[in-house]
Scaffold this active site. Structure first.
Site, PDB file in Angstrom:
ATOM      1  N   LYS A  45       0.846  -1.203   0.000  1.00 26.95           N
ATOM      2  CA  LYS A  45       0.000   0.000   0.000  1.00 26.95           C
ATOM      3  C   LYS A  45       0.879   1.249   0.000  1.00 26.95           C
ATOM      4  O   LYS A  45       1.892   1.301   0.700  1.00 26.95           O
ATOM      5  CB  LYS A  45      -0.894  -0.008   1.258  1.00 26.95           C
ATOM      6  CG  LYS A  45      -1.643   1.304   1.539  1.00 26.95           C
ATOM      7  CD  LYS A  45      -2.716   1.616   0.506  1.00 26.95           C
ATOM      8  CE  LYS A  45      -3.359   2.998   0.755  1.00 26.95           C
ATOM      9  NZ  LYS A  45      -4.239   3.408  -0.359  1.00 26.95           N
ATOM     10  N   ASN A  69     -13.644   4.983  -4.884  1.00 29.87           N
ATOM     11  CA  ASN A  69     -13.009   5.012  -3.563  1.00 29.87           C
ATOM     12  C   ASN A  69     -12.478   6.397  -3.246  1.00 29.87           C
ATOM     13  O   ASN A  69     -12.076   7.151  -4.138  1.00 29.87           O
ATOM     14  CB  ASN A  69     -11.865   3.990  -3.488  1.00 29.87           C
ATOM     15  CG  ASN A  69     -10.522   4.563  -3.925  1.00 29.87           C
ATOM     16  OD1 ASN A  69      -9.818   5.212  -3.151  1.00 29.87           O
ATOM     17  ND2 ASN A  69     -10.181   4.350  -5.209  1.00 29.87           N
ATOM     18  N   MET A  71     -10.258   6.467  -0.171  1.00 28.34           N
ATOM     19  CA  MET A  71      -9.682   5.873   1.045  1.00 28.34           C
ATOM     20  C   MET A  71      -8.911   6.925   1.852  1.00 28.34           C
ATOM     21  O   MET A  71      -8.924   6.904   3.077  1.00 28.34           O
ATOM     22  CB  MET A  71      -8.741   4.730   0.671  1.00 28.34           C
ATOM     23  CG  MET A  71      -9.365   3.641  -0.209  1.00 28.34           C
ATOM     24  SD  MET A  71     -10.747   2.825   0.557  1.00 28.34           S
ATOM     25  CE  MET A  71      -9.911   1.853   1.808  1.00 28.34           C
ATOM     26  N   LEU A  73      -5.546   7.438   1.679  1.00 26.51           N
ATOM     27  CA  LEU A  73      -4.182   6.992   1.984  1.00 26.51           C
ATOM     28  C   LEU A  73      -4.046   6.373   3.385  1.00 26.51           C
ATOM     29  O   LEU A  73      -3.075   6.653   4.104  1.00 26.51           O
ATOM     30  CB  LEU A  73      -3.238   8.190   1.796  1.00 26.51           C
ATOM     31  CG  LEU A  73      -1.792   8.083   1.379  1.00 26.51           C
ATOM     32  CD1 LEU A  73      -1.497   6.888   0.506  1.00 26.51           C
ATOM     33  CD2 LEU A  73      -1.358   9.354   0.699  1.00 26.51           C
ATOM     34  N   CYS A 129      -2.180  10.215  -6.203  1.00 28.82           N
ATOM     35  CA  CYS A 129      -3.274   9.927  -5.262  1.00 28.82           C
ATOM     36  C   CYS A 129      -4.340  11.015  -5.386  1.00 28.82           C
ATOM     37  O   CYS A 129      -4.050  12.188  -5.188  1.00 28.82           O
ATOM     38  CB  CYS A 129      -2.788   9.862  -3.832  1.00 28.82           C
ATOM     39  SG  CYS A 129      -4.210   9.664  -2.720  1.00 28.82           S
ATOM     40  N   LYS A 163       3.813   5.958 -10.474  1.00 26.95           N
ATOM     41  CA  LYS A 163       2.396   5.626 -10.688  1.00 26.95           C
ATOM     42  C   LYS A 163       1.707   6.894 -11.167  1.00 26.95           C
ATOM     43  O   LYS A 163       1.672   7.901 -10.467  1.00 26.95           O
ATOM     44  CB  LYS A 163       1.775   5.133  -9.378  1.00 26.95           C
ATOM     45  CG  LYS A 163       0.278   4.817  -9.431  1.00 26.95           C
ATOM     46  CD  LYS A 163       0.004   3.483 -10.088  1.00 26.95           C
ATOM     47  CE  LYS A 163      -1.446   3.049  -9.922  1.00 26.95           C
ATOM     48  NZ  LYS A 163      -1.689   2.360  -8.662  1.00 26.95           N
ATOM     49  N   GLY A 248      -5.770  -1.060 -14.704  1.00 24.91           N
ATOM     50  CA  GLY A 248      -7.066  -0.441 -14.970  1.00 24.91           C
ATOM     51  C   GLY A 248      -7.989  -1.338 -15.760  1.00 24.91           C
ATOM     52  O   GLY A 248      -7.706  -1.672 -16.908  1.00 24.91           O
ATOM     53  N   THR A 271      -9.706  -3.188  -8.750  1.00 26.10           N
ATOM     54  CA  THR A 271     -11.095  -3.436  -8.361  1.00 26.10           C
ATOM     55  C   THR A 271     -11.458  -4.927  -8.372  1.00 26.10           C
ATOM     56  O   THR A 271     -12.081  -5.434  -7.431  1.00 26.10           O
ATOM     57  CB  THR A 271     -12.045  -2.661  -9.303  1.00 26.10           C
ATOM     58  OG1 THR A 271     -11.777  -1.260  -9.173  1.00 26.10           O
ATOM     59  CG2 THR A 271     -13.498  -2.926  -8.949  1.00 26.10           C
TER      60      THR A 271
HETATM   61  O1  RRO Z   1      -5.734   5.778  -0.603  1.00 23.78           O
HETATM   62  C1  RRO Z   1      -6.407   6.241  -1.562  1.00 23.78           C
HETATM   63  O2  RRO Z   1      -7.427   6.905  -1.394  1.00 23.78           O
HETATM   64  C2  RRO Z   1      -5.991   6.049  -2.959  1.00 23.78           C
HETATM   65  C3  RRO Z   1      -4.706   6.241  -3.408  1.00 23.78           C
HETATM   66 BR1  RRO Z   1      -3.276   6.662  -2.284  1.00 23.78          BR
HETATM   67  C4  RRO Z   1      -4.422   6.116  -4.791  1.00 23.78           C
HETATM   68  O3  RRO Z   1      -3.285   6.300  -5.276  1.00 23.78           O
HETATM   69  N1  RRO Z   1      -5.449   5.818  -5.615  1.00 23.78           N
HETATM   70  C5  RRO Z   1      -6.699   5.618  -5.174  1.00 23.78           C
HETATM   71  O4  RRO Z   1      -7.614   5.349  -5.973  1.00 23.78           O
HETATM   72  N2  RRO Z   1      -6.962   5.732  -3.831  1.00 23.78           N
END
Ligand code: RRO
Length: 310
Positions: A45, A69, A71, A73, A129, A163, A248, A271
């Site tokens: 991660k 999403n 998230m 990080l 991100c 990335k 992807g 996904t």
């Molecule tokens: O953690 C995230 O919300 C997240 C990251 Br770091 C990323 O590079 N790509 C993504 O879809 N979610």
């Protein structure tokens, strides 16, 4: 016999499949499951200097066409992942370490420690991100991206990868590739991160699907396959001295094949891995091998990067 093995950055891979960073790679349990799976490699991660709880839940939702999403990080901090990659058995399979500092200084601090640890893990620097409130994606700010790469290349001593987010304009492919090509140490380009700041809506409840950022988040899955293939091929054409990792919209062996055909050397699964679990890698490897056999291809090199145009 169909041979799925490949070499990438002087490492041997049993097959070109791995997870997309962020999926099934948060902690020891998830990472160990990827190590035991049929994936040819795996990545940790994206990490920050200090551990992060991430955004409030719900922050990931699957939809009929993929996922959204935000998230934010969530991760256990770079020390955990550095310790994990230091203990890994690299004879078993290669391991990548994803780094996503919240600032240039944070990235340099982590890179210094990774260099000092002298681990065989391959670094993937996340420039894309989309989900940290108040922090725009570095790779959408070309000056910031150039400054980041210059500083990281000064600090780090091994080849590494980046990335990238999806781009949607030929001028942006040209500009991003021109910057990446200034840095020979950038050995690979992973295309693509999720398409950022999309909005998915539940018609019945008239509500957004995820809580952070008023429902805005990165989308993956079926939504993104053609965008991912375009970005893979765009960077494959523009960066002849670099490798491309495709990411992807992969949920079948046919989609792995399309990424390889477009120029990917390795293919990440996001996904679909989240929805199906690490057993997906054995299925994808079987489906890819069956498709290659049907076409009379014996090795990945028989078709990798050989997409035809009209
Ligand atoms: O953690 C995230 O919300 C997240 C990251 Br770091 C990323 O590079 N790509 C993504 O879809 N979610």
């Amino acid at each position: 016999m169909t041979d799925l093995s490949t070499r990438f950055l002087d490492c041997a891979f049993a097959n070109p499949l791995m997870n997309a960073s962020g999926v099934w790679c948060y902690d020891q349990t998830e990472l160990d499951a990827l190590n035991l799976s049929a994936a040819g490699a795996y990545v940790t991660k994206s990490c920050t200097l200090e551990p992060r709880a991430g955004n409030p839940e719900p922050r990931y939702k699957a939809t009929p066409l993929g996922s959204i999403n935000s998230m934010g990080l969530p991760n256990l901090g770079y020390r955990f992942y550095l310790d994990y990659v230091a203990k890994h058995d690299y004879a078993r399979k290669p391991l990548f370490m994803s780094v996503a500092g919240l600032s240039l200084e944070d990235n340099l601090a982590m890179v210094r420690e990774i260099k000092a640890a002298n681990v065989p893990a391959i670094m993937e620097l996340n420039l894309s991100c989309p989900n940290v409130p108040g922090k725009p994606q570095i790779a959408y700010d070309f000056d910031a991206m150039d400054a980041m790469l210059a500083a990281v290349c000064r600090e780090y001593d091994k080849p590494f990868g980046v990335k990238m987010p999806p781009y949607f304009d030929i001028a942006h492919f040209d500009a991003a590739a021109e910057i990446l090509n200034r840095y020979p140490q950038v050995a690979f380009v992973t295309c693509i991160n999720s398409i950022g700041n999309a909005l998915a809506i539940d018609t019945e409840t008239e509500t957004v699907l995820i809580k952070p950022k008023d429902g805005f988040g990165g989308i993956g899955g079926d939504y993104v396959l053609p965008t991912a293939l375009a970005n893979v091929n765009a960077f494959f054409r523009r960066c002849p001295d670099k490798k491309v990792i495709g990411c992807g919209g992969v949920k079948t062996g046919e989609q792995v094949f399309q990424h390889l055909l477009a120029g990917a050397s390795l293919v990440q699964v996001g996904t679909a891995l989240q929805e199906e679990g690490p057993a997906i890698f054995a299925r994808l490897a079987d489906e890819l091998a069956a498709l290659m056999a049907k076409k009379g291809y014996k090795t990945l090199g028989d078709f990798q990067g050989k997409l035809k145009t009209l």
